[in-house]
Structure formats: C-alpha cells, structure tokens
Design an enzyme around this catalytic site. Structure first.
Site, short mmCIF file in Angstrom:
data_model
loop_
_atom_site.label_atom_id
_atom_site.label_comp_id
_atom_site.label_asym_id
_atom_site.label_seq_id
_atom_site.Cartn_x
_atom_site.Cartn_y
_atom_site.Cartn_z
CE1 TYR A 91 0.64 1.35 4.33
CE2 TYR A 91 0.39 -1.02 4.56
CZ TYR A 91 0.80 0.19 5.06
OH TYR A 91 1.38 0.26 6.30
CG LEU A 107 -5.85 -2.39 3.44
CD1 LEU A 107 -4.74 -1.46 3.95
CD2 LEU A 107 -5.26 -3.50 2.59
CG HIS A 112 -9.70 -0.37 8.85
ND1 HIS A 112 -11.08 -0.40 8.96
CD2 HIS A 112 -9.42 -1.32 7.91
CE1 HIS A 112 -11.57 -1.30 8.15
NE2 HIS A 112 -10.59 -1.89 7.51
CE LYS A 130 -18.05 -3.86 8.21
NZ LYS A 130 -17.73 -5.27 7.84
CG ASP A 213 -17.81 -8.89 9.62
OD1 ASP A 213 -17.31 -8.08 8.82
OD2 ASP A 213 -18.30 -9.98 9.24
N1 LIG Z 1 -19.02 -2.61 3.58
C1 LIG Z 1 -19.18 -3.90 3.39
O1 LIG Z 1 -20.26 -4.36 3.03
C2 LIG Z 1 -17.99 -4.80 3.58
C3 LIG Z 1 -18.01 -6.13 3.12
C4 LIG Z 1 -16.88 -6.91 3.30
C5 LIG Z 1 -15.77 -6.40 3.96
N2 LIG Z 1 -15.79 -5.12 4.41
C6 LIG Z 1 -14.62 -4.55 5.12
O2 LIG Z 1 -13.57 -4.36 4.17
C7 LIG Z 1 -12.30 -4.65 4.75
C8 LIG Z 1 -11.63 -5.75 3.93
O3 LIG Z 1 -12.44 -6.89 3.96
P1 LIG Z 1 -12.38 -7.98 2.77
O4 LIG Z 1 -13.55 -8.87 2.97
O5 LIG Z 1 -12.20 -7.32 1.48
O6 LIG Z 1 -11.02 -8.73 3.20
P2 LIG Z 1 -10.13 -9.69 2.31
O7 LIG Z 1 -9.27 -10.44 3.26
O8 LIG Z 1 -10.97 -10.44 1.34
O9 LIG Z 1 -9.23 -8.68 1.44
C9 LIG Z 1 -8.23 -7.89 2.04
C10 LIG Z 1 -7.35 -7.29 0.98
O10 LIG Z 1 -6.32 -6.53 1.64
C11 LIG Z 1 -5.05 -6.84 1.04
N3 LIG Z 1 -3.97 -6.59 1.99
C12 LIG Z 1 -3.80 -7.11 3.22
N4 LIG Z 1 -2.67 -6.62 3.77
C13 LIG Z 1 -2.12 -5.75 2.86
C14 LIG Z 1 -0.96 -4.93 2.84
N5 LIG Z 1 -0.11 -4.90 3.86
N6 LIG Z 1 -0.73 -4.17 1.74
C15 LIG Z 1 -1.58 -4.20 0.69
N7 LIG Z 1 -2.69 -4.97 0.66
C16 LIG Z 1 -2.94 -5.74 1.72
C17 LIG Z 1 -5.18 -8.29 0.67
O11 LIG Z 1 -4.18 -8.66 -0.26
C18 LIG Z 1 -6.61 -8.31 0.10
O12 LIG Z 1 -6.60 -7.87 -1.24
C19 LIG Z 1 -12.60 -5.05 6.19
O13 LIG Z 1 -12.41 -3.95 7.02
C20 LIG Z 1 -14.06 -5.46 6.19
O14 LIG Z 1 -14.70 -5.22 7.43
C21 LIG Z 1 -16.86 -4.32 4.23
#
Ligand SMILES: NC(=O)c1ccc[n+]([C@@H]2O[C@H](COP(=O)([O-])OP(=O)(O)OC[C@H]3O[C@@H](n4cnc5c(N)ncnc54)[C@H](O)[C@@H]3O)[C@@H](O)[C@H]2O)c1
Length: 390
Positions: A91, A107, A112, A130, A213
C-alpha cells in the site's frame, strides 16, 4: 399521500443541497481548481475493494489510477475487470504516487488506522471501509489525523444508502412514525463463520467477531434512522458456541480449529442500549446460530404514530419494508416497494463529491467513531458482565 411525501421530500433535499452549495461557493470552501479536473483514485485491498472500483468506474468525474493488494491473482483479475492501469503489492507504494488524490482503504481491520493515517499524511482523501477501527483509541487518532492534514475522511457504511433504507429515512422525516421509542437491529446468519486462520477470526487483527463485522452495519442503520441519538448505557453478552468447534462455516462447511487455526472472537453478540432520547435499542449479530435466519439483517422501529420493519433476507432488495399504522382504528400494514439501489455507489458518490467539490461528508468518520465506541462498550460489558456507561 405517500407519493406527495416523496415529491415534497425530493424538493426539500434539492433545496438544502443547492443552499449548501451556494454557501460553500461564497465562503470559498469549494476547491474550484480540483473540480475542473478528474479526481484520481486508488483502491487498497482487492476483496470488497472490487465494489469500490465498480462504483468509481461509473462516475465520469473519477479516473481510477491504481489498485494495491498482496493476493496477486485476485489483484490481477480485479484490475483487468475494472481496467486499472497500475497495480502494486504494498500500500505504501500506492500512497507514494503524488497525483493520486483519494484512496479507498479496504484492508483487514487492524490496518485501518495505520494506513488511513499514512494516507492522510501523504495528502490523500480517504474512504475507509467499516468498521472505522478496531477500537476507540485508533478511531480517535484517525479523526485527529484528518483534521490535522485537512483531508476528507469518510466511512463506507454502505447499507444506509440502500434504496429501502433511504425510503424509510424519508418516511421518518415526514413525521409519520411520531416519536420512535424502541428499536431492534439485527444481522443474523445461520451458517457463515469466516475461514479459520483468516484475519476475520483473529481478535487482534479484526477487533471482534460478528458484532464489529456485521453488527456495525445495522447499528449504523438504526442510529441513522433515529436521528443519531447518543448512547448512555450498554449491557451486552457474547458467545462462541460454534467457531471453536469448527462448525457452521460458509454453507455449513466444517473446519478444524486448532492451535494454528484458532477461533478467537464471538459468534453471537446481543446488546441492550439506552439512548439519550429516552429510546432503547436491542442489537443482535451472529455468524452462526440454530435459528430461522439465512443471512438476514434488519431494523424494526416502534413509534408513537406508526412502525416500520426493514427486513433484508439474503441480501435481496424485494419486499423488504413493511409499515404499520392504525387507520380509522383499524390496524393497517403497508408494503412500499422502494427502488433497488445498492449502497456502495451511494457512499462513493458522496465521497467523490466531498473530495472533489467540498460536498458534505456523510457517512462521516465521526459516525464511524460513535459506532466503534458503542461496540467497544458492548465488548467491555460482555467481558465484565455488567452495564457500561458511555
Ligand atoms: N461494507 C461492506 O459491506 C464490507 C463487506 C466486506 C468487507 N468489508 C470490510 O472491508 C475490509 C476488507 O475486507 P475484505 O472482505 O475485502 O477482506 P479480504 O481479506 O478479502 O481482502 C483484504 C485485501 O487486503 C489486502 N492486503 C492485506 N494486507 C495488505 C498490505 N499490507 N498491503 C496491501 N494490501 C494488503 C489483501 O491482499 C486483500 O486484497 C474489512 O475492514 C471489512 O470489514 C466491508
């Protein structure tokens, strides 16, 4: 009557927006140089980050510049789908690009706060997924950084911009429910514990289980619909009945919880919240239960003049709202059918407007912080077995 209410509301909303825009232009708050150029955005994280890209791709005033993520295959697939010109693993490399104006941070929860603060320091506007943060200390530091660097910080509490939630909001604002004195908010899953070994079930990486979550979404909808009352006290309990036994993964899949793949968070939380308005709120969130739910969320509001039930089954948009009144002393149920509107687009349109032309920041980071404060109080109440005053 309902048609009049909608038409009046639309007119009122437009007037308020126009008035705010005039005030901003007069006070010089509108950043006119930026507004004539496209807003260049980057997305960090390729999971839910794909939803952000899908929304940005629909906005003509946005240029998608880059995507970052560690999972190479998924990053490549998502970048191809949304024609993202540049990808990074780290990132920090994306944040170092000087002409990226704004970023979506999608992430794991533990990242966050540090990544948001790094992005704000790098001069980017930030839309954070979130929950705002794992805890209150992190959340406050994020708001302080946004203020210190004079950048937009908003949060993707996307479900509040569903078409049905927005309809209920307008209905409440018309006064049709009178005083809301009781609310119930739930997100209950029958079988949907995230993968053991993933960050979602690690207490340190996630900050908690289904309450932080999923519960954060319905808590947000309830507070938003009730006009942001403040929480006075919270009494909550948490349970972990299935996760530690490796039961009730997605679609009933069984997993093996062991030292390398531990289950560290709750799989059900329930809380009772007293609000400064005098109203009370009952909150429930689970990833796994023996119960009637599939993957269902909703909010029920009880008012002095009427009630509303919003019930979303398995992410559907049909038949989600019911309205209850007594008409000429006869109990009467209405089933309005608001248009299907997906929430992420609503958040991202507002984020782009805020970053590009100084539009209002809603959902605000302060909303996100209040949600984290309440959730943290729930976890504390559960741990200490007593009511917590906020
Ligand atoms: N608003 C919604 O409806 C909703 C739905 C799902 C998830 N989320 C939120 O979104 C966030 C991510 O959830 P997700 O389900 O996408 O998770 P996930 O594990 O599927 O994806 C996480 C992403 O972050 C990347 N990542 C992790 N560490 C990293 C780093 N150091 N540098 C660069 N990239 C990095 C991973 O490679 C991956 O692409 C969480 O906070 C979750 O609560 C929100």
């Amino acid at each position: 009557m309902i048609r009049n209410f909608v038409a009046n509301h639309q007119q009122k909303t437009l007037k308020v927006w126009y008035h705010q825009r005039q005030k901003m232009t007069r006070s010089g708050k509108e950043s006119s140089p930026m507004s004539s150029q496209k807003l260049r955005v980057g997305v960090i994280g390729a999971g839910i980050g794909a939803f952000h890209l899908a929304a940005y791709a629909r906005l003509p005033q946005v240029e998608i510049a880059a995507l970052a993520g560690l999972d190479d295959d998924r990053v490549r697939r998502v970048a191809t789908e949304y024609q993202v010109p540049t990808t990074y693993r780290e990132y920090g490399d994306l944040l170092a690009v000087p002409d990226i104006d704004a970023v979506s941070i999608c992430l794991p929860n533990a990242l966050h706060a540090p990544v948001t603060i790094a992005a704000l320091r790098a001069g980017k506007h930030v839309l954070i997924e979130k929950p705002l943060a794992r805890n209150v200390v992190e959340g406050r530091a994020m708001l302080a950084a946004a203020a210190a660097h004079g950048r937009v910080l908003m949060i993707a509490l996307n479900h509040r911009y569903r078409g049905d939630v927005q309809w209920v909001k307008r209905y409440i604002e018309s006064g049709a429910l009178g005083t809301i004195y009781y609310a119930k908010a739930h997100w209950m899953r029958r079988s949907g514990i995230p993968q053991l070994g993933s960050w979602f079930v690690n207490k340190d990486l996630a900050g908690g289980g289904p309450l932080i979550d999923l519960g954060v979404h319905v808590l947000d909808i309830a507070m938003y619909l009730m006009g942001e009352p403040l929480a006075r006290t919270v009494s909550a309990s948490t349970y972990a009945e299935f996760g530690p036994r490796g039961l009730k993964g997605w679609a009933g899949r069984q997993q093996t919880a062991d030292a390398r793949h531990p289950y560290e968070v709750e799989d059900l939380a329930t809380g009772f919240v007293r609000l400064d308005s005098g109203a009370t709120l009952l909150l429930e969130a689970s990833w796994a239960t023996h119960g009637p739910a599939g993957d269902d969320f909703g909010v029920t509001l009880y008012g002095s003049e009427g009630g509303v039930e919003l019930l979303v089954r398995n992410y559907t948009h049909e038949n989600t709202v019911r309205v209850f009144h007594d008409i000429h002393d006869v109990p009467t149920d209405l089933a309005p059918r608001p248009a299907k509107v997906e929430g992420h687009l609503g958040v991202i349109e507002r984020f782009v407007a805020a970053a590009h032309t100084g539009g209002p920041q809603e959902p605000s980071a302060a909303d996100g912080l209040r949600r984290v404060e309440l959730i943290a109080a729930c976890y504390r109440s559960a741990a200490e077995g007593r009511e917590i005053a906020l």
